[in-house]
Every structure is written in structure tokens, then in C-alpha cells.
Design a protein around this motif. Structure first.
Motif, PDB file in Angstrom:
ATOM      1  N   ARG A  37       0.797  -1.219  -0.063  1.00  0.00           N
ATOM      2  CA  ARG A  37      -0.006   0.120  -0.089  1.00  0.00           C
ATOM      3  C   ARG A  37       0.946   1.236   0.094  1.00  0.00           C
ATOM      4  NH1 ARG A  37      -5.535   0.059   1.320  1.00  0.00           N
ATOM      5  NH2 ARG A  37      -5.525  -2.261   1.805  1.00  0.00           N
ATOM      6  N   ALA A  42      -3.329   3.690  -2.593  1.00  0.00           N
ATOM      7  CA  ALA A  42      -3.374   2.795  -3.668  1.00  0.00           C
ATOM      8  C   ALA A  42      -2.673   1.441  -3.083  1.00  0.00           C
ATOM      9  CB  ALA A  42      -2.660   3.353  -4.688  1.00  0.00           C
ATOM     10  N   ARG A 111      -2.007   0.521 -10.859  1.00  0.00           N
ATOM     11  CA  ARG A 111      -3.044   1.443 -10.370  1.00  0.00           C
ATOM     12  C   ARG A 111      -2.839   2.938 -10.133  1.00  0.00           C
ATOM     13  NH1 ARG A 111      -6.882  -2.807  -7.095  1.00  0.00           N
ATOM     14  NH2 ARG A 111      -5.646  -4.791  -7.602  1.00  0.00           N
ATOM     15  N   ARG A 112      -1.519   3.051  -9.956  1.00  0.00           N
ATOM     16  CA  ARG A 112      -1.384   4.538  -9.832  1.00  0.00           C
ATOM     17  C   ARG A 112      -1.441   5.199 -11.113  1.00  0.00           C
ATOM     18  NH1 ARG A 112       2.217   6.053  -5.653  1.00  0.00           N
ATOM     19  NH2 ARG A 112       4.051   6.687  -7.145  1.00  0.00           N
TER      20      ARG A 112
END
Ligand code: MG
Length: 360
Positions: A37, A42, A111-112
Motif C-alpha cells: 500500500r 493505493a 493502479r497509480r
């Protein structure tokens, strides 16, 4: 990116049906999830799904490696492809744990960036990959023993839309396998691909005879006709056999894959990102295979939904529009850590993301 929190999560999943292999029967699958994390919240997930009989470390070693990696990951500024030396050293010779770390970092990074893991993998791999696929064709695994039941399974697979089916070979006499292959070919018709998997059952001489007997059924390939370490035997079969040969157990480890490539010892390689250090490394090895004139099939290693999604994104990133990959994992376990990717019309849809496209 900076990692603000790390969780190591041991997982045990019960197979819906006991998994029968050449190494005995398994009722459950042990693996270890890694959750990373960042400070913004995220999250990225990876899975270490070891298979010690095929060259990876044990599940106990995986857990110890990932717990030892925790303090190297926490607070460190990391890029998926560029690791601090201490982390690289810790995970050297630990392909399953390495797959978890690489997978979690790639998922977090994707994801970022707000894109799917497959798009992220394809962008990192550059021109070695095609356009990422939005759905990945997979083969159906037909499991019936006798020819009559196999015929019905084959018809069902054709009607369900599969472009390829696979059966296990080599546990009975060749005449019995011939009858089973005939039943499957009759069931699927002429245009669906037929794959066999002998899991190393034969000697080179027996394999040559068996493959000669199978030639009338137009097999796409037979996986692992001879034992995994017998790279010379695989090379001889590639030169002489009546059916193309695929390497699976022979390429379960990176060292095995490099030996097989050097010997040019297969027409097809079946790659499991879980046992090769993760999707990033598996794609590098896949491009070496393609340069050596081999086709590539990606498959799972009986992971949870997290690992199965990593393998799926890897196959999607490879972008081979003609390829049909290993079977789907949906329904494999009584319960899973998340919904495993489902299969419709012979395709597994790639989640639209971001990252793996799943939350635990
Ligand atoms: Mg196999």
C-alpha cells in the motif's frame, strides 16, 4: 513509488475436486499473498504460489522470504524493474516469492497510473508485445477417462465456444490414448485445436511411437512427452516426432527454460509466470522463445484469483491474437480470495482495471 504498508497473507484454498497429478492427489493449495500500500492508499497484490516439485521453493520458504522482504519494502522508493540490491539478493533463487513481489509492485504501479496491468506490462515490455487483448482465449481441459464420456465432453466444449481442447495422455496404453483422441477429434470436429499432455510419461522411443500413432488426429502439440530434465530427448522429439512437442515441466524454472532455449528443444513453451519470477520475467523469456522460433502459451499454476489474474494479464499483454492459452481457474476451488476470472465462449475477459482489476 514509496511503500507505506506491507501485509504477508498465507492462504489455503480447498480444491472443489481433488487435483490428481503424477505426484499424487492434492485436496488443497497453499500460497502466500503480498499486499503493498502506498501513502495515498493505493494497493497492489501479488501471489507466491510455489510448486516445489517443479523447481520453486516451498511455501514455508516463501513465507519466510516475504516476511524478510517486509522491512526492505517498507518506506523504500521502488520501481518494479529496478530493485535495491538487498531485495534482489534476498529473492535470488526464490522464483515464487519473487513473483509475489514483482506482481504486487506492478499492480500498485499500474493502479497509480490508472491503467490495466496488461497495458502496463505491454508498455514496459515495449515492442516485444502486441496490442494487449481485452479477452484471452483458453483451452478446455477434458478430464473423462473413457472414450464415450470424452466424446460428450468434447461436443460440450465445441458448443461452449472453445477454440482448443486438451486431454491428458500417457497413463494407459497407447491404443487406449488413440481411442480417446479419436473420440475427442470426432466430438470437436476438424477446426478446433487438439492438445495432449503426457506429463513426462514416456521414454524418447515410446514417445516417438506414441506420437506416430497420434498423427492422424491433427494434434496442435503434445506437452512434455518425456521427463522434464531430458532436454536432449525433447530436442530429438522436436526433430523427429510426427506431432509438434511442447515443453511445460521442462520450463517450470528459469534455468530449465534457458537450457531448453539453448538446445532449441521444443516447438511450443508453456510458461507459468508464478514459477518464473512473475509476469515481467515471463514476458522476457517469452520473447526469447519467439526469437528461437517457438510459440508461447501462458498458463496458471493453480493460484488463487490474484495469481490467476496475474497470469491472465500476462497472456493479454503478450498480445498474440492467434494464441490460445491454458485453462481458466474458475470453479477450481470451493472458495477463493476474490472472484476468479470467469470463462465465456472459450474466452476469459480481462478486467478493465485499474491494475489487476480486483479488490480483496
Ligand atoms: Mg502440462
Amino acid at each position: 513509488m514509496n511503500v507505506a504498508a506491507v501485509r504477508v497473507i498465507p492462504v489455503r484454498l480447498r480444491f472443489a475436486q481433488p487435483l490428481r497429478t503424477a505426484r499424487g492427489e492434492f485436496t488443497e493449495r497453499a500460497s502466500v499473498l503480498l499486499e503493498l500500500r502506498d501513502a495515498a492508499g493505493a494497493v497492489g497484490y501479488g501471489e507466491a504460489a510455489p510448486w516445489p516439485g517443479f523447481g520453486t521453493e516451498s511455501v514455508e520458504e516463501v513465507e519466510a522470504s516475504l516476511r524478510a522482504a517486509e522491512h526492505l519494502l517498507l518506506g523504500a522508493s521502488l520501481q518494479p524493474g529496478k530493485w535495491p540490491t538487498a531485495l534482489a539478493n534476498l529473492l535470488a533463487g526464490r522464483p515464487a516469492a519473487r513473483a509475489a513481489v514483482q506482481g504486487a509492485l506492478l499492480d500498485l504501479d499500474a493502479r497509480r497510473a490508472g491503467r490495466t496491468l496488461s497495458a502496463h506490462l505491454a508498455a514496459s515490455a515495449g515492442s516485444t508485445c502486441g496490442e494487449p487483448l481485452s479477452r484471452v482465449p483458453v483451452n478446455a481441459l477434458l478430464t473423462a477417462r473413457d472414450a464415450g464420456a470424452l466424446f460428450r465432453e468434447a461436443v460440450f466444449a465445441r458448443e461452449a465456444g472453445y477454440r482448443a481442447v486438451k486431454i491428458k495422455l500417457g497413463s494407459d496404453a497407447v491404443t487406449s490414448d488413440v481411442a480417446r483422441l479419436r473420440a475427442v477429434r470426432e466430438g470437436i470436429g476438424p477446426s478446433i485445436r487438439l492438445r495432449g499432455d503426457a506429463n513426462g510419461a514416456w521414454s524418447v522411443r515410446d514417445a516417438l511411437a506414441a506420437l506416430e500413432a497420434f498423427a492422424p488426429f491433427d494434434l496442435e502439440y503434445v506437452e512434455q512427452p518425456v521427463a522434464a530434465p531430458d532436454i536432449d530427448g525433447m530436442a530429438e522429439l522436436r526433430r523427429q516426432a510426427a506431432v509438434p512437442v511442447a515443453a511445460d515441466e521442462s520450463v517450470a524454472s528459469e534455468s530449465g527454460m534457458l537450457r531448453l532455449l539453448a538446445a532449441g528443444a521444443a516447438d511450443v513453451v508453456v510458461l507459468k509466470p508464478a514459477s518464473l519470477g512473475g509476469a515481467g520475467r515471463a514476458l522476457e523469456l517469452a520473447s526469447l522463445a519467439r526469437r528461437a522460433g517457438m510459440r508461447v502459451v501462458f498458463t496458471h499454476a493453480f493460484e488463487s484469483a490474484v495469481g490467476a489474474l496475474h497470469a491472465l494479464h500476462c497472456a493479454a499483454a503478450w498480445g498474440d491474437a492467434e494464441g490460445v492459452h491454458g485453462s481458466a481457474t474458475a470453479g477450481l476451488f470451493e472458495a477463493d480470495v476474490a472472484a476468479p476470472p470467469g470463462c465465456h465462449d472459450g474466452y476469459v475477459a480481462v478486467p478493465v482495471g485499474p491494475g489487476l482489476g480486483v479488490t480483496l
